[in-house]
Scaffold this motif. Structure first.
Motif, PDB file in Angstrom:
ATOM      1  N   THR A   1       0.796  -1.226   0.000  1.00 18.92           N
ATOM      2  CA  THR A   1       0.000   0.000   0.000  1.00 18.92           C
ATOM      3  C   THR A   1       0.832   1.282   0.000  1.00 18.92           C
ATOM      4  OG1 THR A   1      -0.160  -0.146   2.415  1.00 18.92           O
ATOM      5  CG2 THR A   1      -1.979  -1.085   1.118  1.00 18.92           C
ATOM      6  N   HIS A   2       2.147   1.150   0.011  1.00 21.11           N
ATOM      7  CA  HIS A   2       3.002   2.336  -0.095  1.00 21.11           C
ATOM      8  C   HIS A   2       3.431   2.471  -1.558  1.00 21.11           C
ATOM      9  CE1 HIS A   2       3.372   3.087   4.257  1.00 21.11           C
ATOM     10  NE2 HIS A   2       3.200   1.766   4.333  1.00 21.11           N
ATOM     11  N   ALA A   3       3.116   3.609  -2.160  1.00 21.71           N
ATOM     12  CA  ALA A   3       3.259   3.743  -3.616  1.00 21.71           C
ATOM     13  C   ALA A   3       4.061   4.984  -4.001  1.00 21.71           C
ATOM     14  CB  ALA A   3       1.880   3.797  -4.280  1.00 21.71           C
ATOM     15  N   GLY A   4       4.870   4.800  -5.025  1.00 23.40           N
ATOM     16  CA  GLY A   4       5.572   5.916  -5.646  1.00 23.40           C
ATOM     17  C   GLY A   4       5.303   5.914  -7.139  1.00 23.40           C
ATOM     18  N   VAL A   5       4.893   7.058  -7.674  1.00 18.34           N
ATOM     19  CA  VAL A   5       4.626   7.205  -9.101  1.00 18.34           C
ATOM     20  C   VAL A   5       5.751   8.033  -9.705  1.00 18.34           C
ATOM     21  CG1 VAL A   5       3.010   8.027 -10.850  1.00 18.34           C
ATOM     22  CG2 VAL A   5       2.141   7.073  -8.695  1.00 18.34           C
ATOM     23  N   PHE A   6       6.388   7.498 -10.742  1.00 17.46           N
ATOM     24  CA  PHE A   6       7.531   8.151 -11.375  1.00 17.46           C
ATOM     25  C   PHE A   6       7.306   8.254 -12.877  1.00 17.46           C
ATOM     26  CE2 PHE A   6       8.864   5.726  -7.712  1.00 17.46           C
ATOM     27  CZ  PHE A   6       9.852   6.460  -7.080  1.00 17.46           C
ATOM     28  N   ASP A   7       7.993   9.212 -13.497  1.00 16.60           N
ATOM     29  CA  ASP A   7       8.087   9.173 -14.956  1.00 16.60           C
ATOM     30  C   ASP A   7       9.434   9.719 -15.397  1.00 16.60           C
ATOM     31  OD1 ASP A   7       7.900  11.948 -14.903  1.00 16.60           O
ATOM     32  OD2 ASP A   7       6.318  12.064 -16.392  1.00 16.60           O
ATOM     33  N   ILE A   8       9.801   9.390 -16.630  1.00 13.68           N
ATOM     34  CA  ILE A   8      11.073   9.858 -17.187  1.00 13.68           C
ATOM     35  C   ILE A   8      10.848  11.244 -17.774  1.00 13.68           C
ATOM     36  CG2 ILE A   8      12.876   9.430 -18.903  1.00 13.68           C
ATOM     37  CD1 ILE A   8      12.253   6.467 -18.669  1.00 13.68           C
ATOM     38  N   LYS A   9      11.559  12.213 -17.275  1.00 11.03           N
ATOM     39  CA  LYS A   9      11.401  13.594 -17.726  1.00 11.03           C
ATOM     40  C   LYS A   9      11.835  13.721 -19.188  1.00 11.03           C
ATOM     41  CE  LYS A   9      12.600  18.354 -16.535  1.00 11.03           C
ATOM     42  NZ  LYS A   9      11.196  18.801 -16.487  1.00 11.03           N
ATOM     43  N   ASP A  10      10.930  14.240 -20.020  1.00 13.03           N
ATOM     44  CA  ASP A  10      11.189  14.425 -21.452  1.00 13.03           C
ATOM     45  C   ASP A  10      11.787  13.149 -22.040  1.00 13.03           C
ATOM     46  OD1 ASP A  10      11.384  15.614 -23.949  1.00 13.03           O
ATOM     47  OD2 ASP A  10      13.326  16.542 -23.518  1.00 13.03           O
ATOM     48  N   CYS A  11      11.072  12.049 -21.879  1.00  8.71           N
ATOM     49  CA  CYS A  11      11.601  10.739 -22.281  1.00  8.71           C
ATOM     50  C   CYS A  11      12.021  10.719 -23.748  1.00  8.71           C
ATOM     51  CB  CYS A  11      10.551   9.662 -22.010  1.00  8.71           C
ATOM     52  SG  CYS A  11      11.098   7.986 -22.424  1.00  8.71           S
ATOM     53  N   TYR A  12      11.124  11.084 -24.656  1.00  7.48           N
ATOM     54  CA  TYR A  12      11.445  11.019 -26.081  1.00  7.48           C
ATOM     55  C   TYR A  12      12.590  11.953 -26.450  1.00  7.48           C
ATOM     56  CZ  TYR A  12       7.397   8.103 -27.292  1.00  7.48           C
ATOM     57  OH  TYR A  12       6.504   7.061 -27.406  1.00  7.48           O
ATOM     58  N   GLY A  13      12.657  13.095 -25.786  1.00  2.00           N
ATOM     59  CA  GLY A  13      13.744  14.038 -26.066  1.00  2.00           C
ATOM     60  C   GLY A  13      15.073  13.625 -25.476  1.00  2.00           C
ATOM     61  N   SER A  14      15.087  12.561 -24.653  1.00  2.00           N
ATOM     62  CA  SER A  14      16.320  12.130 -23.974  1.00  2.00           C
ATOM     63  C   SER A  14      17.109  11.087 -24.754  1.00  2.00           C
ATOM     64  CB  SER A  14      15.975  11.565 -22.591  1.00  2.00           C
ATOM     65  OG  SER A  14      15.325  12.531 -21.797  1.00  2.00           O
ATOM     66  N   PHE A  15      16.545  10.586 -25.868  1.00  2.00           N
ATOM     67  CA  PHE A  15      17.278   9.612 -26.675  1.00  2.00           C
ATOM     68  C   PHE A  15      18.401  10.312 -27.444  1.00  2.00           C
ATOM     69  CE2 PHE A  15      13.382   7.342 -25.885  1.00  2.00           C
ATOM     70  CZ  PHE A  15      13.775   6.019 -25.811  1.00  2.00           C
ATOM     71  N   GLU A  16      19.501   9.596 -27.601  1.00  2.00           N
ATOM     72  CA  GLU A  16      20.652  10.127 -28.338  1.00  2.00           C
ATOM     73  C   GLU A  16      20.905   9.233 -29.545  1.00  2.00           C
ATOM     74  OE1 GLU A  16      23.691  10.209 -25.367  1.00  2.00           O
ATOM     75  OE2 GLU A  16      22.877  11.996 -24.386  1.00  2.00           O
ATOM     76  N   GLY A  17      20.961   9.861 -30.728  1.00  2.00           N
ATOM     77  CA  GLY A  17      20.977   9.132 -31.987  1.00  2.00           C
ATOM     78  C   GLY A  17      21.994   8.023 -32.095  1.00  2.00           C
ATOM     79  N   GLU A  18      23.270   8.343 -31.870  1.00  2.00           N
ATOM     80  CA  GLU A  18      24.330   7.336 -32.036  1.00  2.00           C
ATOM     81  C   GLU A  18      24.202   6.220 -31.011  1.00  2.00           C
ATOM     82  OE1 GLU A  18      29.210   7.253 -32.091  1.00  2.00           O
ATOM     83  OE2 GLU A  18      28.156   9.083 -32.693  1.00  2.00           O
ATOM     84  N   ALA A  19      23.899   6.589 -29.754  1.00  2.00           N
ATOM     85  CA  ALA A  19      23.748   5.581 -28.701  1.00  2.00           C
ATOM     86  C   ALA A  19      22.531   4.702 -28.965  1.00  2.00           C
ATOM     87  CB  ALA A  19      23.621   6.261 -27.347  1.00  2.00           C
ATOM     88  N   LEU A  20      21.469   5.297 -29.491  1.00  2.00           N
ATOM     89  CA  LEU A  20      20.254   4.542 -29.777  1.00  2.00           C
ATOM     90  C   LEU A  20      20.476   3.550 -30.912  1.00  2.00           C
ATOM     91  CD1 LEU A  20      17.239   4.007 -29.383  1.00  2.00           C
ATOM     92  CD2 LEU A  20      16.783   5.926 -30.935  1.00  2.00           C
ATOM     93  N   ALA A  21      21.171   3.986 -31.959  1.00  2.00           N
ATOM     94  CA  ALA A  21      21.409   3.118 -33.116  1.00  2.00           C
ATOM     95  C   ALA A  21      22.108   1.825 -32.715  1.00  2.00           C
ATOM     96  CB  ALA A  21      22.222   3.863 -34.169  1.00  2.00           C
ATOM     97  N   ALA A  22      22.958   1.904 -31.691  1.00  2.00           N
ATOM     98  CA  ALA A  22      23.696   0.712 -31.245  1.00  2.00           C
ATOM     99  C   ALA A  22      22.792  -0.289 -30.529  1.00  2.00           C
ATOM    100  CB  ALA A  22      24.833   1.130 -30.316  1.00  2.00           C
ATOM    101  N   GLN A  23      21.582   0.154 -30.112  1.00  5.83           N
ATOM    102  CA  GLN A  23      20.690  -0.715 -29.351  1.00  5.83           C
ATOM    103  C   GLN A  23      19.595  -1.355 -30.202  1.00  5.83           C
ATOM    104  OE1 GLN A  23      21.495  -1.319 -26.193  1.00  5.83           O
ATOM    105  NE2 GLN A  23      23.189   0.121 -26.482  1.00  5.83           N
ATOM    106  N   LEU A  24      19.402  -0.893 -31.426  1.00  9.30           N
ATOM    107  CA  LEU A  24      18.284  -1.362 -32.246  1.00  9.30           C
ATOM    108  C   LEU A  24      18.742  -2.322 -33.341  1.00  9.30           C
ATOM    109  CD1 LEU A  24      16.354   2.017 -32.715  1.00  9.30           C
ATOM    110  CD2 LEU A  24      15.950   0.228 -31.011  1.00  9.30           C
ATOM    111  N   PRO A  25      17.956  -3.348 -33.643  1.00  7.70           N
ATOM    112  CA  PRO A  25      18.298  -4.322 -34.698  1.00  7.70           C
ATOM    113  C   PRO A  25      17.935  -3.782 -36.085  1.00  7.70           C
ATOM    114  CG  PRO A  25      16.233  -4.953 -33.707  1.00  7.70           C
ATOM    115  CD  PRO A  25      16.694  -3.721 -32.954  1.00  7.70           C
TER     116      PRO A  25
END
Length: 389
Positions: free
Chosen positions: A116-140
């Motif tokens: 019953t103890h709860a914490g609600v979180f979100d990633i601040k500006d999630c979509y804007g936080s991706f970095e192109g070169e780092a992301l490319a290395a993670q996707l097939p």
């Protein structure tokens, strides 16, 4: 990777995807079948896509987000990429990627079991936080496709003027001259070009694919639920919530593919009430009850009333075709909202009200609900979680 290249270059895949994507958009944005064939004949996912991308601001609880509006070429490319990533995607044990309903049911169950103890979180500006070169290395995917499709036509962005004028009047610098307004517009364009685009058909699966790489263990006195960039952490004690909350912040920060920062939106007891994904959770006498948040109730009624006014205006003018289109949009909006909040205890009351209004209007027009349903554009349930959670 050979199979991926074959799909990305297949004209048959492009044509089928173009037609499917065209059918899913509202009637006023659809293109002809000939245009779908033209997309399949000319699209190259490995090269720059020659199509302008409109962007416009959409308000949220704090500030706004820049949303992209894509045409048939980008939409087709994004849907192809989306399908490839869905095949490769394996959700983490804490992820609820395909539907929020199982997450809500699980949260209800755990709340009733004493978490019953709860914490609600979100990633601040999630979509804007991706970095192109780092992301490319993670996707097939080939790097060229990540650059052209996933990161999304950033050089072809233009402000959607009809939506911008009022926004700049309300939010731009007071008493600004043409130069300062131009600089303000450039700031908005820069925001739109950061990270991965909001409004892209493949951005949600890219986000899910990346977040699945977060390292998080299973425990007997805590549980974690994730949908898109929202997290709900449930524990048996306040001390454990604080401890695991710190660990969660660090785990998100370590996710590869970008520079992610987790923030806490709410912390407390389910006995006092917690908001998550547009729902209100309250535990009473050992049972957790769920209701649609007041913000989401107000929003659907406001949107339906606007469409109802438009429907009646067209009906009075004798423009039955346009009146029918408004009914299809009303039905699509109502069904997506009802689908989003299907776990609410009183959802059937809302269904009677919303669908009942559409049936009433259908009788005025001499149309059937089945015909309206058949012609209604598809709308994602996640529209409501992202705007009003």
């Amino acid at each position: 990777m050979a199979a991926t290249y074959a799909v990305l270059r297949s004209r048959d895949v492009m044509l089928a995807t173009a037609v499917m994507g065209n059918k899913a958009v509202p009637p006023q944005r659809r293109v002809s079948l000939r245009s779908c064939f033209r997309v399949a004949e000319t699209l190259d996912l490995f090269a720059e896509i020659p199509e302008k991308v409109s962007v416009f601001p959409v308000p949220k609880k704090s500030g706004f987000r820049m949303v992209h509006l894509y045409g048939p070429m980008y939409r087709t490319a994004q849907l192809i990429v989306k399908r490839i990533l869905e095949i490769h995607f394996e959700p983490a044990h804490f992820q609820y990627s395909r539907s929020v309903a199982p997450a809500v049911r699980y949260a209800r169950k755990m709340g009733s079991l004493g978490f019953t103890h709860a914490g609600v979180f979100d990633i601040k500006d999630c979509y804007g936080s991706f970095e192109g070169e780092a992301l490319a290395a993670q996707l097939p995917l080939p790097e060229e496709v990540v650059e052209r499709v996933v990161l999304g036509g950033k050089e072809n962005i233009k402000l959607h003027k009809s939506d911008m004028v009022d926004f700049i009047d309300k939010n731009g610098p007071a008493g600004a001259d043409d130069l300062s307004l131009s600089l303000y517009e450039n700031t908005l364009i820069t925001m739109a070009r950061s990270g991965i685009p909001q409004g892209s058909h493949c951005s949600p699966i890219v986000g899910q694919f990346t977040l699945a790489k977060m390292q998080w263990s299973v425990g007997h006195d805590f549980c974690l639920l994730n949908y898109v960039d929202d997290f709900l952490l449930l524990t048996r004690s306040a001390g454990r919530l604080a401890e695991k909350g710190e660990e969660l912040v660090q785990a998100v920060q370590a996710i590869p593919g970008g520079n992610f920062r987790l923030v806490m939106k709410q912390s407390g007891s389910l006995f006092e009430g917690i908001r998550f994904l547009g729902y209100e959770f309250v535990t009473e006498k050992g049972a957790t009850k769920i209701a649609v948040s007041l913000a989401n109730q107000n929003k659907i009624y406001a949107e339906m009333n606007k469409l109802d006014d438009s429907f009646r205006k067209f009906l009075c003018l004798g423009e039955k075709g346009k009146a029918f289109e408004e009914l299809t949009v009303m039905y699509s909006m109502a069904e997506s909202w009802l689908g989003a909040f299907t776990e609410a205890d009183d959802i059937e009351e809302f269904r009677c009200q919303l669908i009942g209004k559409i049936k009433e209007n259908a009788r005025l027009l001499g149309a059937t609900l089945s015909r309206i349903k058949k012609r209604a554009p598809q709308r994602s349930d996640s529209h409501w979680y992202s705007l009003f959670s």
